[in-house]
Design a protein around this motif. Structure first.
Motif, PDB file in Angstrom:
ATOM      1  N   THR A  71      12.376 -21.437 -36.131  1.00 36.39           N
ATOM      2  CA  THR A  71      12.679 -22.297 -34.985  1.00 36.39           C
ATOM      3  C   THR A  71      11.882 -23.600 -35.042  1.00 36.39           C
ATOM      4  OG1 THR A  71      11.058 -21.060 -33.685  1.00 36.39           O
ATOM      5  CG2 THR A  71      13.372 -20.442 -33.430  1.00 36.39           C
ATOM      6  N   LEU A  72      10.647 -23.548 -35.546  1.00 34.90           N
ATOM      7  CA  LEU A  72       9.848 -24.765 -35.684  1.00 34.90           C
ATOM      8  C   LEU A  72      10.454 -25.681 -36.740  1.00 34.90           C
ATOM      9  CD1 LEU A  72       7.380 -26.539 -35.127  1.00 34.90           C
ATOM     10  CD2 LEU A  72       6.141 -25.174 -36.822  1.00 34.90           C
ATOM     11  N   LEU A  73      10.827 -25.130 -37.876  1.00 30.85           N
ATOM     12  CA  LEU A  73      11.419 -25.952 -38.938  1.00 30.85           C
ATOM     13  C   LEU A  73      12.748 -26.545 -38.498  1.00 30.85           C
ATOM     14  CD1 LEU A  73      10.508 -23.786 -42.033  1.00 30.85           C
ATOM     15  CD2 LEU A  73       9.317 -25.791 -41.145  1.00 30.85           C
ATOM     16  N   ARG A  74      13.549 -25.783 -37.779  1.00 30.51           N
ATOM     17  CA  ARG A  74      14.810 -26.320 -37.262  1.00 30.51           C
ATOM     18  C   ARG A  74      14.547 -27.446 -36.279  1.00 30.51           C
ATOM     19  NH1 ARG A  74      16.345 -20.916 -37.518  1.00 30.51           N
ATOM     20  NH2 ARG A  74      15.822 -20.539 -35.355  1.00 30.51           N
ATOM     21  N   ALA A  75      13.530 -27.281 -35.433  1.00 29.75           N
ATOM     22  CA  ALA A  75      13.204 -28.336 -34.469  1.00 29.75           C
ATOM     23  C   ALA A  75      12.752 -29.602 -35.184  1.00 29.75           C
ATOM     24  CB  ALA A  75      12.123 -27.848 -33.513  1.00 29.75           C
ATOM     25  N   ILE A  76      11.970 -29.447 -36.241  1.00 24.52           N
ATOM     26  CA  ILE A  76      11.530 -30.616 -37.010  1.00 24.52           C
ATOM     27  C   ILE A  76      12.741 -31.319 -37.618  1.00 24.52           C
ATOM     28  CG2 ILE A  76      10.251 -31.406 -39.043  1.00 24.52           C
ATOM     29  CD1 ILE A  76       8.300 -29.043 -38.513  1.00 24.52           C
ATOM     30  N   LEU A  77      13.652 -30.536 -38.167  1.00 25.75           N
ATOM     31  CA  LEU A  77      14.856 -31.097 -38.786  1.00 25.75           C
ATOM     32  C   LEU A  77      15.892 -31.511 -37.749  1.00 25.75           C
ATOM     33  CD1 LEU A  77      15.227 -28.571 -41.733  1.00 25.75           C
ATOM     34  CD2 LEU A  77      14.483 -30.957 -41.883  1.00 25.75           C
ATOM     35  N   ASN A  78      15.672 -31.105 -36.493  1.00 28.37           N
ATOM     36  CA  ASN A  78      16.572 -31.426 -35.396  1.00 28.37           C
ATOM     37  C   ASN A  78      17.990 -30.917 -35.669  1.00 28.37           C
ATOM     38  OD1 ASN A  78      17.171 -32.372 -32.854  1.00 28.37           O
ATOM     39  ND2 ASN A  78      17.683 -34.417 -33.567  1.00 28.37           N
ATOM     40  N   GLN A  79      18.054 -29.667 -36.120  1.00 27.00           N
ATOM     41  CA  GLN A  79      19.349 -29.058 -36.431  1.00 27.00           C
ATOM     42  C   GLN A  79      19.499 -27.750 -35.670  1.00 27.00           C
ATOM     43  OE1 GLN A  79      19.364 -28.536 -40.659  1.00 27.00           O
ATOM     44  NE2 GLN A  79      19.889 -30.654 -41.049  1.00 27.00           N
ATOM     45  N   PRO A  80      20.710 -27.450 -35.243  1.00 23.07           N
ATOM     46  CA  PRO A  80      20.957 -26.167 -34.599  1.00 23.07           C
ATOM     47  C   PRO A  80      20.744 -25.023 -35.599  1.00 23.07           C
ATOM     48  CG  PRO A  80      22.856 -27.629 -34.344  1.00 23.07           C
ATOM     49  CD  PRO A  80      21.885 -28.300 -35.271  1.00 23.07           C
TER      50      PRO A  80
END
Length: 87
Positions: A71-80
């Motif tokens: 979830t942190l990596l997705r948030a950094i990448l700003n991707q669902p």
């Protein structure tokens, strides 16, 4: 004394290198890192960046896809969630 406060941190993730960087001081000026402290554990490889005063200005996490919450990596990448393959 214990204090808790939520603050925004700047984080980056390079999916090609599978490396994340968490800035504790941002921006780090060119030449702002005077020393890197490397430590390698069975769980992963990490680098602490220190400035001239010995303060930690950032943390690099290698093999981040295995070490950090997706979830942190997705948030950094700003991707669902469904669009991101990590690790």
């Amino acid at each position: 004394m214990y204090a808790e406060r939520r603050i925004a941190l700047v984080c980056t993730y390079d999916s090609d290198a599978d490396a994340a960087y968490i800035y504790l001081d941002h921006p780090v000026p060119p030449g702002g890192v005077q020393r890197m402290v490397h430590f390698d554990t069975e769980e992963g490889m990490y680098n602490l960046d220190l400035n001239a005063q010995g303060h930690v200005v950032g943390l690099e996490i290698l093999s981040a896809g295995k070490r950090l919450p997706p979830t942190l990596l997705r948030a950094i990448l700003n991707q669902p969630q469904e669009q991101t393959e990590i690790g």
